[in-house]
Design a protein around this motif. Structure first.
Motif, mmCIF file in Angstrom:
data_model
loop_
_atom_site.group_PDB
_atom_site.id
_atom_site.type_symbol
_atom_site.label_atom_id
_atom_site.label_comp_id
_atom_site.label_asym_id
_atom_site.label_seq_id
_atom_site.Cartn_x
_atom_site.Cartn_y
_atom_site.Cartn_z
ATOM 1 N N LEU A 39 -24.259 8.368 40.312
ATOM 2 C CA LEU A 39 -23.077 7.769 39.695
ATOM 3 C C LEU A 39 -23.440 6.523 38.887
ATOM 4 N N LEU A 40 -24.232 5.642 39.458
ATOM 5 C CA LEU A 40 -24.637 4.435 38.735
ATOM 6 C C LEU A 40 -25.442 4.786 37.489
ATOM 7 N N GLY A 41 -26.334 5.768 37.603
ATOM 8 C CA GLY A 41 -27.109 6.210 36.446
ATOM 9 C C GLY A 41 -26.217 6.726 35.337
ATOM 10 N N GLU A 42 -25.188 7.477 35.708
ATOM 11 C CA GLU A 42 -24.269 8.019 34.705
ATOM 12 C C GLU A 42 -23.433 6.913 34.065
ATOM 13 N N LEU A 43 -22.994 5.935 34.844
ATOM 14 C CA LEU A 43 -22.229 4.826 34.278
ATOM 15 C C LEU A 43 -23.055 4.067 33.246
ATOM 16 N N PHE A 44 -24.309 3.791 33.569
ATOM 17 C CA PHE A 44 -25.154 3.065 32.624
ATOM 18 C C PHE A 44 -25.532 3.937 31.427
ATOM 19 N N ARG A 45 -25.703 5.240 31.640
ATOM 20 C CA ARG A 45 -25.979 6.138 30.518
ATOM 21 C C ARG A 45 -24.793 6.153 29.554
ATOM 22 N N LEU A 46 -23.579 6.222 30.115
ATOM 23 C CA LEU A 46 -22.384 6.207 29.275
ATOM 24 C C LEU A 46 -22.220 4.874 28.545
ATOM 25 N N ALA A 47 -22.589 3.780 29.193
ATOM 26 C CA ALA A 47 -22.512 2.462 28.540
ATOM 27 C C ALA A 47 -23.462 2.393 27.353
ATOM 28 N N VAL A 48 -24.662 2.917 27.522
ATOM 29 C CA VAL A 48 -25.636 2.934 26.416
ATOM 30 C C VAL A 48 -25.128 3.822 25.285
ATOM 31 N N GLN A 49 -24.607 4.993 25.647
ATOM 32 C CA GLN A 49 -24.085 5.906 24.627
ATOM 33 C C GLN A 49 -22.897 5.271 23.903
ATOM 34 N N ALA A 50 -22.014 4.614 24.636
ATOM 35 C CA ALA A 50 -20.860 3.955 24.010
ATOM 36 C C ALA A 50 -21.317 2.866 23.049
ATOM 37 N N TRP A 51 -22.339 2.117 23.442
ATOM 38 C CA TRP A 51 -22.856 1.069 22.549
ATOM 39 C C TRP A 51 -23.424 1.701 21.279
ATOM 40 N N GLN A 52 -24.171 2.799 21.437
ATOM 41 C CA GLN A 52 -24.770 3.461 20.279
ATOM 42 C C GLN A 52 -23.714 4.073 19.363
ATOM 43 N N GLU A 53 -22.598 4.520 19.940
ATOM 44 C CA GLU A 53 -21.550 5.194 19.169
ATOM 45 C C GLU A 53 -20.286 4.340 19.059
ATOM 46 N N ARG A 54 -20.430 3.021 19.200
ATOM 47 C CA ARG A 54 -19.269 2.128 19.236
ATOM 48 C C ARG A 54 -18.411 2.214 17.984
ATOM 49 N N CYS A 55 -19.005 2.563 16.863
ATOM 50 C CA CYS A 55 -18.214 2.664 15.636
ATOM 51 C C CYS A 55 -17.263 3.869 15.690
ATOM 52 N N LEU A 56 -17.489 4.802 16.598
ATOM 53 C CA LEU A 56 -16.623 5.976 16.733
ATOM 54 C C LEU A 56 -15.485 5.755 17.729
ATOM 55 N N LEU A 57 -15.573 4.678 18.513
ATOM 56 C CA LEU A 57 -14.555 4.406 19.534
ATOM 57 C C LEU A 57 -13.367 3.675 18.924
ATOM 58 N N PRO A 58 -12.174 3.905 19.477
ATOM 59 C CA PRO A 58 -10.988 3.197 18.979
ATOM 60 C C PRO A 58 -11.145 1.686 19.130
ATOM 61 N N ARG A 59 -10.699 0.947 18.149
ATOM 62 C CA ARG A 59 -10.817 -0.511 18.176
ATOM 63 C C ARG A 59 -9.549 -1.193 18.700
ATOM 64 N N HIS A 60 -8.535 -0.420 19.043
ATOM 65 C CA HIS A 60 -7.256 -0.995 19.435
ATOM 66 C C HIS A 60 -6.915 -0.688 20.891
ATOM 67 N N GLY A 61 -7.849 -0.807 21.769
ATOM 68 C CA GLY A 61 -7.548 -0.603 23.179
ATOM 69 C C GLY A 61 -8.543 0.300 23.852
ATOM 70 N N PRO A 62 -8.453 0.355 25.160
ATOM 71 C CA PRO A 62 -9.414 1.140 25.928
ATOM 72 C C PRO A 62 -9.133 2.642 25.900
ATOM 73 N N VAL A 63 -10.172 3.395 26.187
ATOM 74 C CA VAL A 63 -10.112 4.848 26.326
ATOM 75 C C VAL A 63 -10.426 5.160 27.781
ATOM 76 N N LEU A 78 -13.336 2.817 28.863
ATOM 77 C CA LEU A 78 -14.212 2.279 27.817
ATOM 78 C C LEU A 78 -13.388 1.366 26.930
ATOM 79 N N ASP A 79 -13.761 0.124 26.881
ATOM 80 C CA ASP A 79 -13.058 -0.854 26.058
ATOM 81 C C ASP A 79 -14.031 -1.347 24.986
ATOM 82 N N ALA A 80 -13.985 -0.702 23.819
ATOM 83 C CA ALA A 80 -14.924 -1.029 22.733
ATOM 84 C C ALA A 80 -14.783 -2.466 22.239
ATOM 85 N N PRO A 81 -13.556 -2.984 22.029
ATOM 86 C CA PRO A 81 -13.462 -4.365 21.543
ATOM 87 C C PRO A 81 -14.093 -5.385 22.496
#
Length: 95
Positions: A39-63, A78-81
């Motif tokens: 679980l911890l590995g997946e959370l950190f993997r998703l955090a890295v992926q979100a950082w790499q793809e942050r331009c694709l995430l909504p900028r007006h609130g969490p997902v 996931l809260d991109a802002p």
């Protein structure tokens, strides 16, 4: 040299933070060590992926995402802002 240091500082400032709220910590502690590690590995993997793809995430609130992992229903936000990934729910072995 200062420009390299400022570039590194800027990248670190933009990295996603993984948060496990205090209320969910007992649930994490009760998981078998291999499940907790997965679980911890997946959370950190998703955090890295979100950082790499942050331009694709909504900028007006969490997902909010929900998924099944290692026999647990997991909910994350996931809260991109704010560059933050938060564990919001963890239910073990409902399936």
């Amino acid at each position: 040299m200062a420009s390299i240091e400022s570039a590194i500082s800027e990248q670190l400032a933009q990295a996603f933070t993984v948060c496990i709220p205090y209320e969910l910590q007992p649930g994490m502690d009760q998981l078998p060590s291999d499940t907790r590690h997965t679980l911890l590995g997946e959370l950190f993997r998703l955090a890295v992926q979100a950082w790499q793809e942050r331009c694709l995430l909504p900028r007006h609130g969490p997902v909010t995402l929900e998924f099944l992992l290692a026999g647990c229903d997991v909910g994350i936000e996931l809260d991109a802002p704010r560059a933050r990934l938060t564990l919001v729910s963890l239910i073990r072995g409902r399936h």
